[in-house]
Design a protein around this motif. Structure first.
Motif, mmCIF file in Angstrom:
data_model
loop_
_atom_site.group_PDB
_atom_site.id
_atom_site.type_symbol
_atom_site.label_atom_id
_atom_site.label_comp_id
_atom_site.label_asym_id
_atom_site.label_seq_id
_atom_site.Cartn_x
_atom_site.Cartn_y
_atom_site.Cartn_z
ATOM 1 N N PRO A 20 109.185 -20.643 52.640
ATOM 2 C CA PRO A 20 108.065 -21.597 52.600
ATOM 3 C C PRO A 20 106.850 -21.091 53.391
ATOM 4 C CG PRO A 20 109.968 -22.530 53.774
ATOM 5 C CD PRO A 20 110.329 -21.142 53.368
ATOM 6 N N ASP A 21 105.686 -21.420 52.872
ATOM 7 C CA ASP A 21 104.417 -21.138 53.547
ATOM 8 C C ASP A 21 104.165 -19.653 53.786
ATOM 9 O OD1 ASP A 21 103.793 -23.889 53.668
ATOM 10 O OD2 ASP A 21 105.084 -24.107 55.429
ATOM 11 N N PHE A 22 104.623 -18.808 52.861
ATOM 12 C CA PHE A 22 104.341 -17.382 52.946
ATOM 13 C C PHE A 22 103.704 -16.934 51.640
ATOM 14 C CE2 PHE A 22 105.211 -12.901 52.304
ATOM 15 C CZ PHE A 22 104.819 -12.377 53.521
ATOM 16 N N PRO A 23 102.626 -16.203 51.674
ATOM 17 C CA PRO A 23 101.888 -15.681 52.822
ATOM 18 C C PRO A 23 100.854 -16.650 53.390
ATOM 19 C CG PRO A 23 100.939 -14.789 50.838
ATOM 20 C CD PRO A 23 102.093 -15.668 50.418
ATOM 21 N N ARG A 24 100.798 -17.865 52.795
ATOM 22 C CA ARG A 24 99.882 -18.876 53.341
ATOM 23 C C ARG A 24 100.504 -20.250 53.129
ATOM 24 N NH1 ARG A 24 97.084 -21.323 49.166
ATOM 25 N NH2 ARG A 24 96.842 -20.113 47.273
ATOM 26 N N PRO A 25 100.033 -21.245 53.849
ATOM 27 C CA PRO A 25 100.595 -22.593 53.723
ATOM 28 C C PRO A 25 100.569 -23.103 52.276
ATOM 29 C CG PRO A 25 99.119 -22.486 55.612
ATOM 30 C CD PRO A 25 98.978 -21.176 54.870
ATOM 31 N N GLY A 26 101.660 -23.726 51.892
ATOM 32 C CA GLY A 26 101.773 -24.305 50.560
ATOM 33 C C GLY A 26 102.433 -23.410 49.532
ATOM 34 N N VAL A 27 102.532 -22.112 49.804
ATOM 35 C CA VAL A 27 103.162 -21.179 48.875
ATOM 36 C C VAL A 27 104.656 -21.125 49.168
ATOM 37 C CG1 VAL A 27 103.306 -18.766 48.130
ATOM 38 C CG2 VAL A 27 101.076 -19.783 48.610
ATOM 39 N N MET A 28 105.464 -21.222 48.112
ATOM 40 C CA MET A 28 106.918 -21.088 48.218
ATOM 41 C C MET A 28 107.274 -19.713 47.644
ATOM 42 S SD MET A 28 107.790 -23.878 49.665
ATOM 43 C CE MET A 28 109.521 -24.157 49.440
ATOM 44 N N PHE A 29 107.270 -18.698 48.502
ATOM 45 C CA PHE A 29 107.435 -17.301 48.101
ATOM 46 C C PHE A 29 108.881 -17.024 47.709
ATOM 47 C CE2 PHE A 29 108.101 -12.783 48.969
ATOM 48 C CZ PHE A 29 107.023 -12.222 48.312
ATOM 49 N N LYS A 30 109.073 -16.387 46.550
ATOM 50 C CA LYS A 30 110.400 -15.981 46.105
ATOM 51 C C LYS A 30 110.639 -14.545 46.561
ATOM 52 C CE LYS A 30 111.583 -19.722 43.948
ATOM 53 N NZ LYS A 30 112.505 -20.638 44.581
ATOM 54 N N ASP A 31 111.566 -14.392 47.503
ATOM 55 C CA ASP A 31 111.870 -13.101 48.113
ATOM 56 C C ASP A 31 113.032 -12.444 47.370
ATOM 57 O OD1 ASP A 31 112.268 -10.935 49.775
ATOM 58 O OD2 ASP A 31 113.011 -12.113 51.464
ATOM 59 N N ILE A 32 112.748 -11.328 46.694
ATOM 60 C CA ILE A 32 113.772 -10.634 45.912
ATOM 61 C C ILE A 32 114.531 -9.591 46.725
ATOM 62 C CG2 ILE A 32 112.484 -10.997 43.771
ATOM 63 C CD1 ILE A 32 111.884 -7.885 43.931
ATOM 64 N N THR A 33 114.167 -9.368 47.982
ATOM 65 C CA THR A 33 114.796 -8.276 48.741
ATOM 66 C C THR A 33 116.307 -8.436 48.903
ATOM 67 O OG1 THR A 33 114.109 -9.260 50.861
ATOM 68 C CG2 THR A 33 112.697 -7.557 49.925
ATOM 69 N N ALA A 157 112.075 -12.709 37.527
ATOM 70 C CA ALA A 157 112.080 -14.161 37.698
ATOM 71 C C ALA A 157 110.757 -14.764 37.248
ATOM 72 C CB ALA A 157 112.340 -14.517 39.157
ATOM 73 N N GLU A 158 110.841 -15.994 36.800
ATOM 74 C CA GLU A 158 109.671 -16.743 36.359
ATOM 75 C C GLU A 158 109.639 -18.088 37.073
ATOM 76 O OE1 GLU A 158 107.990 -18.794 32.232
ATOM 77 O OE2 GLU A 158 109.531 -17.252 32.133
ATOM 78 N N LEU A 159 108.499 -18.406 37.672
ATOM 79 C CA LEU A 159 108.298 -19.710 38.300
ATOM 80 C C LEU A 159 107.659 -20.601 37.240
ATOM 81 C CD1 LEU A 159 106.908 -18.456 41.729
ATOM 82 C CD2 LEU A 159 109.278 -18.689 40.983
#
Length: 179
Positions: A20-33, A157-159
């Motif tokens: 959550p909040d990466f790279p800025r507030p409000g973004v729900m980043f999907k981390d594939i690592t 992946a697709e959001l």
């Protein structure tokens, strides 16, 4: 077999973590690592991509900077085709075409070497995540500007809630996972 694949896809989906909040507030980043860090999952992703594309006419795979490189290089090797880097401005050393666009984080510019594609070549674009579709749409326009025929855009992946697929219409899209 369908159950096994379905079960593996669900495990793959569960391995992608949301930051959550990466790279800025409000973004729900999907981390594939976590997914690419485990050989069995990375192999599964490539197996799915290979099975989809091995019988299609693809001359080259265009990879979107930077996580698209992870999948595109391995897939290009497996299919025996060339790879084209689509990079952020200032990263390619030869004559380039460039297009600017807005994404979730601000404004960016993508570039491609002017001689990367021979007129009429069939091109597959690969990236990790389809979000709003702006980056992928810009990459597709660059492929067309070089004279390539865009065969498809492929994503891990697709959001779907961000409606990127709609932004990419009429370009054909494929994604292994949907969120």
């Amino acid at each position: 077999m369908t159950f096994v694949l379905s079960s593996s896809i669900e495990r793959l989906k569960e391995k992608i973590r949301t930051i959550p909040d990466f790279p800025r507030p409000g973004v729900m980043f999907k981390d594939i690592t976590p997914v690419i860090g485990e050989g069995q999952f990375f192999r599964l992703i490539l197996t799915i991509f290979i099975s989809r594309y091995q019988k299609k006419k693809i001359d080259k795979i265009a990879a979107i900077d930077a996580r698209g490189f992870i999948f595109a290089g391995a897939l290009a090797h497996a299919l025996g085709v060339g790879i084209i880097p689509i990079r952020k401005k200032g990263k390619l050393p030869y004559k380039t075409y460039e297009l600017s666009y807005k994404n979730e984080y601000g404004e960016e510019t993508l570039t491609i070497h002017q001689d990367a594609i021979n007129k009429g070549e069939s091109i597959l674009i690969v990236d990790d995540v389809l979000a709003t579709g702006n980056t992928a749409h810009t990459a597709a326009l660059l492929v067309e500007k070089c004279g390539g025929n865009l065969m498809e855009l492929g994503f891990l992946a697709e959001l779907s809630y961000l409606k990127g697929r709609e932004r990419l219409f009429p370009f054909p899209c494929y994604s292994i996972l949907q969120f």
